[in-house]
Design a protein around this motif. Structure first.
Motif, mmCIF file in Angstrom:
data_model
loop_
_atom_site.group_PDB
_atom_site.id
_atom_site.type_symbol
_atom_site.label_atom_id
_atom_site.label_comp_id
_atom_site.label_asym_id
_atom_site.label_seq_id
_atom_site.Cartn_x
_atom_site.Cartn_y
_atom_site.Cartn_z
ATOM 1 N N ASN A 81 -3.988 -4.902 104.423
ATOM 2 C CA ASN A 81 -3.602 -6.160 103.753
ATOM 3 C C ASN A 81 -2.111 -6.198 103.443
ATOM 4 O O ASN A 81 -1.686 -6.599 102.349
ATOM 5 N N LEU A 82 -1.309 -5.784 104.431
ATOM 6 C CA LEU A 82 0.139 -5.711 104.224
ATOM 7 C C LEU A 82 0.719 -7.072 103.860
ATOM 8 O O LEU A 82 1.579 -7.182 102.983
ATOM 9 N N GLY A 83 0.257 -8.120 104.543
ATOM 10 C CA GLY A 83 0.789 -9.453 104.263
ATOM 11 C C GLY A 83 0.560 -9.875 102.822
ATOM 12 O O GLY A 83 1.461 -10.377 102.148
ATOM 13 N N SER A 84 -0.661 -9.659 102.314
ATOM 14 C CA SER A 84 -0.972 -10.029 100.933
ATOM 15 C C SER A 84 -0.164 -9.203 99.943
ATOM 16 O O SER A 84 0.283 -9.715 98.907
ATOM 17 N N LEU A 85 0.025 -7.929 100.241
ATOM 18 C CA LEU A 85 0.797 -7.076 99.341
ATOM 19 C C LEU A 85 2.237 -7.555 99.250
ATOM 20 O O LEU A 85 2.808 -7.645 98.148
ATOM 21 N N VAL A 86 2.843 -7.867 100.389
ATOM 22 C CA VAL A 86 4.218 -8.360 100.391
ATOM 23 C C VAL A 86 4.312 -9.682 99.632
ATOM 24 O O VAL A 86 5.232 -9.893 98.830
ATOM 25 N N GLU A 87 3.358 -10.571 99.857
ATOM 26 C CA GLU A 87 3.393 -11.876 99.184
ATOM 27 C C GLU A 87 3.185 -11.745 97.682
ATOM 28 O O GLU A 87 3.728 -12.533 96.905
ATOM 29 N N THR A 88 2.431 -10.751 97.252
ATOM 30 C CA THR A 88 2.226 -10.525 95.828
ATOM 31 C C THR A 88 3.525 -10.123 95.146
ATOM 32 O O THR A 88 3.813 -10.538 94.018
ATOM 33 N N LEU A 89 4.321 -9.311 95.833
ATOM 34 C CA LEU A 89 5.559 -8.787 95.254
ATOM 35 C C LEU A 89 6.799 -9.526 95.753
ATOM 36 O O LEU A 89 7.923 -9.091 95.483
ATOM 37 N N LEU A 90 6.615 -10.622 96.452
ATOM 38 C CA LEU A 90 7.711 -11.286 97.150
ATOM 39 C C LEU A 90 8.914 -11.628 96.258
ATOM 40 O O LEU A 90 10.065 -11.432 96.680
ATOM 41 N N LEU A 297 -7.256 -14.198 88.309
ATOM 42 C CA LEU A 297 -7.656 -14.234 89.717
ATOM 43 C C LEU A 297 -7.218 -12.986 90.469
ATOM 44 O O LEU A 297 -7.459 -12.871 91.668
ATOM 45 N N ASN A 298 -6.562 -12.064 89.782
ATOM 46 C CA ASN A 298 -6.082 -10.832 90.415
ATOM 47 C C ASN A 298 -5.317 -11.119 91.701
ATOM 48 O O ASN A 298 -5.434 -10.406 92.699
ATOM 49 N N GLY A 299 -4.532 -12.168 91.666
ATOM 50 C CA GLY A 299 -3.703 -12.538 92.805
ATOM 51 C C GLY A 299 -2.723 -13.615 92.395
ATOM 52 O O GLY A 299 -2.971 -14.372 91.436
ATOM 53 N N THR A 300 -1.617 -13.697 93.093
ATOM 54 C CA THR A 300 -0.617 -14.721 92.824
ATOM 55 C C THR A 300 -0.855 -15.914 93.739
ATOM 56 O O THR A 300 -1.546 -15.813 94.759
ATOM 57 N N VAL A 301 -0.267 -17.044 93.386
ATOM 58 C CA VAL A 301 -0.457 -18.240 94.209
ATOM 59 C C VAL A 301 0.265 -18.114 95.548
ATOM 60 O O VAL A 301 0.055 -18.939 96.444
ATOM 61 N N ASP A 302 1.122 -17.107 95.708
ATOM 62 C CA ASP A 302 1.779 -16.878 96.996
ATOM 63 C C ASP A 302 0.907 -16.080 97.956
ATOM 64 O O ASP A 302 1.181 -16.037 99.158
ATOM 65 N N ASP A 303 -0.109 -15.422 97.441
ATOM 66 C CA ASP A 303 -0.990 -14.592 98.268
ATOM 67 C C ASP A 303 -1.859 -15.487 99.139
ATOM 68 O O ASP A 303 -2.615 -16.330 98.635
ATOM 69 N N ARG A 304 -1.773 -15.287 100.438
ATOM 70 C CA ARG A 304 -2.516 -16.138 101.384
ATOM 71 C C ARG A 304 -4.028 -16.110 101.135
ATOM 72 O O ARG A 304 -4.735 -17.072 101.455
ATOM 73 N N PRO A 329 1.865 -6.188 84.107
ATOM 74 C CA PRO A 329 1.304 -5.710 82.835
ATOM 75 C C PRO A 329 2.122 -6.231 81.657
ATOM 76 O O PRO A 329 3.305 -6.523 81.800
ATOM 77 N N ALA A 330 1.490 -6.340 80.498
ATOM 78 C CA ALA A 330 2.141 -6.972 79.355
ATOM 79 C C ALA A 330 3.414 -6.248 78.943
ATOM 80 O O ALA A 330 4.371 -6.878 78.493
ATOM 81 N N ALA A 331 3.440 -4.909 79.088
ATOM 82 C CA ALA A 331 4.610 -4.142 78.664
ATOM 83 C C ALA A 331 5.834 -4.455 79.515
ATOM 84 O O ALA A 331 6.964 -4.458 79.019
ATOM 85 N N PHE A 332 5.625 -4.716 80.801
ATOM 86 C CA PHE A 332 6.721 -5.076 81.710
ATOM 87 C C PHE A 332 6.134 -5.966 82.799
ATOM 88 O O PHE A 332 5.789 -5.502 83.883
ATOM 89 N N PRO A 333 5.977 -7.260 82.517
ATOM 90 C CA PRO A 333 5.291 -8.151 83.469
ATOM 91 C C PRO A 333 5.993 -8.212 84.821
ATOM 92 O O PRO A 333 7.204 -8.422 84.891
ATOM 93 N N MET A 334 5.210 -8.029 85.878
ATOM 94 C CA MET A 334 5.759 -8.028 87.233
ATOM 95 C C MET A 334 5.115 -9.070 88.140
ATOM 96 O O MET A 334 5.709 -9.451 89.150
ATOM 97 N N VAL A 335 3.902 -9.504 87.819
ATOM 98 C CA VAL A 335 3.208 -10.494 88.646
ATOM 99 C C VAL A 335 2.466 -11.468 87.742
ATOM 100 O O VAL A 335 2.120 -11.137 86.601
ATOM 101 N N ARG A 336 2.221 -12.662 88.266
ATOM 102 C CA ARG A 336 1.394 -13.628 87.543
ATOM 103 C C ARG A 336 0.048 -13.682 88.238
ATOM 104 O O ARG A 336 -0.101 -14.336 89.284
ATOM 105 N N ILE A 337 -0.929 -12.989 87.669
ATOM 106 C CA ILE A 337 -2.273 -13.000 88.243
ATOM 107 C C ILE A 337 -3.235 -13.812 87.377
ATOM 108 O O ILE A 337 -4.373 -14.046 87.789
ATOM 109 N N ASP A 338 -2.790 -14.226 86.194
ATOM 110 C CA ASP A 338 -3.574 -15.136 85.355
ATOM 111 C C ASP A 338 -3.119 -16.554 85.672
ATOM 112 O O ASP A 338 -1.918 -16.843 85.657
#
Length: 369
Positions: A81-90, A297-304, A329-338
């Motif tokens: 799932n390389l594409g989804s991983l890249v899009e999550t952290l894009l 949703l454990n995923g960002t809106v950029d994730d295909r 994570p709340a201590a250092f937010p890196m992604v929007r999965i909510d």
């Protein structure tokens, strides 16, 4: 005897003013001269044979970075799932730009500096719009959501904090039987109506009806992909109807399966992807003109892989937020999965609520008909 008053010395103020002006003009002229000198030296250095061949690896890295951001949708998902991983952290790929720029200046590589225009343009094209504040006044309904964390050390304190959110609808996910009692006690004074189905719940100032669960771990042809452990998984999604003064509103609350990054499987998203497709099918079949989805949703809106949902529903954060709105994570937010996603409603604003003792940040939005 008459004394003559002393004569004041002649003033030199006009000379001082003139001297200051002349000094300022001289400094400005020297500064312009230094700039012109730097430009001339830079031009001479760029004209030297071999200058544009400096730092070929840096130049190639800058070009690859830009192409990766522009063509992320072409990356295959077949291998880990390389594409989804890249899009999550894009969004974070933009952080490589200042690193490459510093290396280019150290190597004195003009080719790398020019090549960095590609990732800069790509990043601004993809995410520049998120940096502007798109919120505006108004809104008929305020909603909020949080993954309250099954291991939350202070659910009662979390409930008190969320009760002050001002939301008319509050969705909580990752509930446990023991903590649910704390949330019910802590939120009862603010929300007279609520429903809890398995590990997800909705608290409301408005009446609820027609509540039912949605099995997001076993759906049609996807059942063959259902992990054996998922048979014991508590319910993670519900659908209910909220009675508002503008008519009925259909609300979904969901907590999709977790994702993992491991050396053996890469970006493992199987249970989440099953849930996305099941939930997307339920939303697509729903005849309600107004639909609201709240959850982790454990995923960002950029994730295909979330395309089945994002093609039907609008993100409140993208439409009316200010910034990226990272939640985990709340201590250092890196992604929007909510996420707060809507259909038939207009997001007026979207924001992050104050942190609680959960590992996710709570989110809120104001919506209008």
């Amino acid at each position: 005897m008459t004394s003559t008053p002393p004569t004041a010395p002649p003033s030199n103020d006009h000379r001082s003013d003139g001297g200051d002006a002349a000094s300022g003009t001289s400094r400005a002229a020297r500064a312009r001269g230094r700039v012109r000198g730097l430009v001339r030296r830079g031009a001479r250095a760029a004209a030297r044979p071999g200058t544009w061949r400096r730092g070929p690896l840096l130049t190639a890295s800058a070009l690859l970075l830009g192409l990766l951001m522009l063509l992320h949708g072409q990356l295959p998902n077949g291998f880990g799932n390389l594409g989804s991983l890249v899009e999550t952290l894009l969004p974070w790929f933009g952080g490589f730009v200042p690193l490459l720029l510093a290396a280019a200046l150290w190597r004195r590589s003009p080719a790398t500096v020019v090549a960095l225009l590609l990732p800069v343009v790509a990043w601004v094209t993809l995410f520049g719009g998120l940096l502007a504040d798109k919120s505006h006044a108004g809104g008929d309904l305020t909603v909020a959501e949080q993954n309250v964390n099954a291991g939350n050390p202070d659910p009662a304190g979390t409930a008190r904090s969320l009760a002050r959110s001002g939301a008319s609808l509050l969705a909580l996910v990752e509930l446990t039987p023991r903590a649910t009692a704390d949330y019910e006690r802590g939120l009862a004074g603010t929300y007279p109506y609520h429903t809890v189905q398995g590990t997800v719940g909705l608290w409301s100032r408005l009446p609820l009806s027609d509540t039912r669960t949605i099995d997001i771990m076993d759906f049609g042809p996807l059942a063959a992909r259902k992990p054996a452990a998922a048979k014991l998984t508590a319910n993670r999604a519900l659908r209910t109807t909220v009675a508002t003064d503008r008519g009925p509103l259909t609300v979904y609350v969901a907590h999709l399966g977790s994702v993992r990054v491991t050396p053996r499987t890469g970006f493992w998203t199987t249970s989440r992807d099953i849930g996305v497709q099941a939930l997307a099918a339920a939303v697509a079949a729903d005849p309600s003109p107004r639909v609201l989805l709240l959850g982790d949703l454990n995923g960002t809106v950029d994730d295909r892989e979330l395309g089945g949902l994002t093609s039907q529903l609008r993100s409140a954060q993208v439409a009316a937020g200010n910034g990226f709105g990272f939640t985990w994570p709340a201590a250092f937010p890196m992604v929007r999965i909510d996420q707060i996603l809507v259909r038939g409603l207009t997001p007026d604003s979207s924001w992050i609520l104050p942190a609680t003792t959960s590992d996710h940040l709570p989110i809120a939005a104001r919506l209008s008909w």
